[in-house]
Scaffold this motif. Structure first.
Motif, mmCIF file in Angstrom:
data_model
loop_
_atom_site.group_PDB
_atom_site.id
_atom_site.type_symbol
_atom_site.label_atom_id
_atom_site.label_comp_id
_atom_site.label_asym_id
_atom_site.label_seq_id
_atom_site.Cartn_x
_atom_site.Cartn_y
_atom_site.Cartn_z
ATOM 1 N N GLY A 109 0.783 -1.227 0.000
ATOM 2 C CA GLY A 109 0.000 0.000 0.000
ATOM 3 C C GLY A 109 0.817 1.282 0.000
ATOM 4 N N ARG A 110 2.122 1.168 0.271
ATOM 5 C CA ARG A 110 2.943 2.371 0.360
ATOM 6 C C ARG A 110 4.132 2.271 -0.593
ATOM 7 N NH1 ARG A 110 3.627 0.487 6.166
ATOM 8 N NH2 ARG A 110 2.701 -1.234 5.024
ATOM 9 N N ALA A 111 4.286 3.266 -1.435
ATOM 10 C CA ALA A 111 5.463 3.316 -2.306
ATOM 11 C C ALA A 111 6.274 4.546 -1.936
ATOM 12 C CB ALA A 111 5.045 3.390 -3.763
ATOM 13 N N PRO A 280 5.292 11.587 18.557
ATOM 14 C CA PRO A 280 6.392 10.659 18.301
ATOM 15 C C PRO A 280 5.843 9.424 17.576
ATOM 16 C CG PRO A 280 6.229 11.201 20.658
ATOM 17 C CD PRO A 280 5.005 11.736 20.000
ATOM 18 N N TYR A 281 6.546 8.970 16.562
ATOM 19 C CA TYR A 281 6.078 7.837 15.746
ATOM 20 C C TYR A 281 7.033 6.664 15.933
ATOM 21 C CZ TYR A 281 4.755 5.475 11.290
ATOM 22 O OH TYR A 281 4.365 4.584 10.326
ATOM 23 N N TYR A 282 8.212 6.751 15.350
ATOM 24 C CA TYR A 282 9.167 5.659 15.463
ATOM 25 C C TYR A 282 10.430 6.118 16.181
ATOM 26 C CZ TYR A 282 6.909 2.552 11.988
ATOM 27 O OH TYR A 282 6.058 1.702 11.321
ATOM 28 N N LEU A 283 10.994 5.192 16.956
ATOM 29 C CA LEU A 283 12.368 5.318 17.434
ATOM 30 C C LEU A 283 13.111 4.150 16.801
ATOM 31 C CD1 LEU A 283 14.523 6.608 19.311
ATOM 32 C CD2 LEU A 283 13.714 5.080 21.131
ATOM 33 N N SER A 330 7.168 -5.278 7.155
ATOM 34 C CA SER A 330 7.019 -3.968 7.795
ATOM 35 C C SER A 330 8.284 -3.734 8.604
ATOM 36 C CB SER A 330 5.814 -3.955 8.742
ATOM 37 O OG SER A 330 6.098 -4.761 9.885
ATOM 38 N N LYS A 331 8.414 -2.547 9.171
ATOM 39 C CA LYS A 331 9.462 -2.344 10.154
ATOM 40 C C LYS A 331 9.186 -3.327 11.297
ATOM 41 C CE LYS A 331 10.858 1.732 8.261
ATOM 42 N NZ LYS A 331 10.693 1.476 6.799
ATOM 43 N N ARG A 332 10.211 -3.901 11.889
ATOM 44 C CA ARG A 332 9.975 -4.893 12.938
ATOM 45 C C ARG A 332 9.820 -4.204 14.297
ATOM 46 N NH1 ARG A 332 14.110 -9.783 14.067
ATOM 47 N NH2 ARG A 332 13.304 -10.479 12.054
HETATM 48 C C1 LIG Z 1 9.959 2.847 6.309
HETATM 49 C C2 LIG Z 1 9.444 2.708 4.937
HETATM 50 C C3 LIG Z 1 8.091 2.936 4.638
HETATM 51 C C4 LIG Z 1 7.082 3.400 5.671
HETATM 52 O O1 LIG Z 1 6.809 2.457 6.637
HETATM 53 P P1 LIG Z 1 5.695 2.801 7.752
HETATM 54 O O2 LIG Z 1 5.780 1.687 8.712
HETATM 55 O O3 LIG Z 1 4.392 2.913 7.039
HETATM 56 O O4 LIG Z 1 6.097 4.125 8.323
HETATM 57 C C5 LIG Z 1 7.646 2.751 3.354
HETATM 58 N N1 LIG Z 1 8.492 2.348 2.376
HETATM 59 C C6 LIG Z 1 9.786 2.119 2.616
HETATM 60 C C7 LIG Z 1 10.662 1.677 1.503
HETATM 61 C C8 LIG Z 1 10.315 2.312 3.896
HETATM 62 O O5 LIG Z 1 11.618 2.095 4.111
#
Ligand SMILES: *Cc1c(COP(=O)(O)O)cnc(C)c1O
Ligand code: SF4
Length: 335
Positions: A109-111, A280-283, A330-332
């Motif tokens: 869903g995210r590019a 704050p979102y991510y650390l 996703s980010k872990r």
């Molecule tokens: C970190 C990242 C995102 C965004 O991840 P979120 O968890 O939605 O913040 C999207 N695409 C790429 C390539 C990323 O490295």
């Protein structure tokens, strides 16, 4: 501050400030009243990734303090030349994730669009410090292949402008890109990942607000501050202006040894962000990029710090501790 008319053809004031950034380590030390001997072991690594820091950011550093948390983020140190096992040029697998020129599509869903290689500041711990921007985006002046990719994949509902720093591009270019993105029916959200509102608050001017406020896309701006001292009144005003243009504001930080690896400094950062209208979102745990090993905080230590933070602050002021692992969905989340 007087803004020049963006239509008058004159360069906006922020571009002058960007160009006027401090690039000479000797000058930086002189501005801070620090001895030149700090340059005795200047790293080779600074040849390919040189010092660069806006004057507005230098003004927030403490004078006569070689351990200032803002200075540590930008001053090249001898330790950058150390070879550390497990640290490399592409720690998060960005090159494998390039799906079209300038597009990183790792998550559903995210590019992410690599819009430019330029940044307002050079952060020594940056995970993209070795990224071959020229290869990733051979013609930075044209978005056509990237837009074509996003147009074809209707699962993409959010486009993230990253880089480098997307706000180092001129407003006319950004306005054009965003208009083209907004024309794609499946794209609903625009996200900017930028450090410029923090390090060069002049960037948030009328020219930027004009296109940001005008787009029908939902807007999220993820800024990047690592320490409360980065947020002075000019920065807070810039963040307020961004909110005024309709953006939801979030912050991501990197946990950095010698910068913010204490519960008090993480708590102050969260409080300062919230006071400026930012959640704050991510650390992030440090990405193991070559030259940055001296910034690493162990995962055990990080978990302890965030647990202490959680015991002090309301839940919404505690960022999610994450690590990026190449190939994961996703980010872990660590904590
Ligand atoms: C970190 C990242 C995102 C965004 O991840 P979120 O968890 O939605 O913040 C999207 N695409 C790429 C390539 C990323 O490295
Ligand atoms: S502003 Fe962001 S992309 Fe640029 S050097 Fe700093 S961490 Fe890296």
């Amino acid at each position: 501050m007087l803004q020049r008319n963006p239509l008058s053809g004159q360069r906006p004031q922020w571009q002058d400030a960007l160009r006027d950034a401090v690039r000479s380590p000797a000058e930086l030390l002189e501005l801070l009243g620090l001895p030149r001997t700090l340059l005795d072991a200047y790293p080779r690594a600074a040849q390919s990734f040189p010092l660069r820091v806006p004057r507005a950011y230098v003004a927030r550093m403490r004078r006569h303090d070689p351990d200032d948390p803002l200075l540590r983020q930008v001053l090249p140190l001898a330790a950058e030349d150390d070879d550390s096992a497990g640290y490399g040029p592409d720690p998060v697998g960005d090159l494998a994730a390039l799906t079209a020129p300038g597009v990183l599509h790792k998550y559903r869903g995210r590019a992410l669009l690599v819009t430019t290689g330029a940044c307002g500041v050079h952060c020594r711990y940056c995970f993209r410090r070795h990224f071959p921007y020229g290869d990733a985006n051979p013609a930075v002046d044209q978005w056509r292949p990237a837009l074509a990719y996003i147009a074809t994949d209707t699962t993409i509902s959010e486009v993230i402008l990253s880089g480098g720093d997307p706000l180092s591009l001129p407003d006319a270019r950004l306005a054009e890109l965003i208009e083209q993105l907004a024309a794609l029916p499946h794209v609903r959200r625009l996200r900017l990942h930028t450090r410029l509102p923090i390090v060069l608050p002049e960037r948030v001017d009328d020219g930027l607000c004009a296109w940001l406020a005008a787009t029908p896309l939902q807007k999220v701006v993820v800024v990047h501050a690592n320490h409360a001292n980065e947020i002075d009144s000019a920065t807070a005003a810039a963040l307020g202006r961004l909110r005024g243009c309709g953006a939801t504001l979030l912050n991501q930080s990197v946990l950095l040894r010698g910068v913010n690896d204490a519960v008090a400094s993480l708590a102050e950062l969260s409080e300062a962000l919230f006071a400026a209208g930012v959640l704050p979102y991510y650390l992030h745990l440090l990405d193991k990029v070559g030259g940055a090993a001296h910034f690493d905080v162990t995962e055990t230590e990080a978990v302890r710090l965030v647990a202490e933070l959680r015991a002090r602050l309301p839940g919404y002021l505690v960022p999610r501790l994450v690590r990026e692992i190449a190939g994961e969905a996703s980010k872990r989340p660590i904590m």
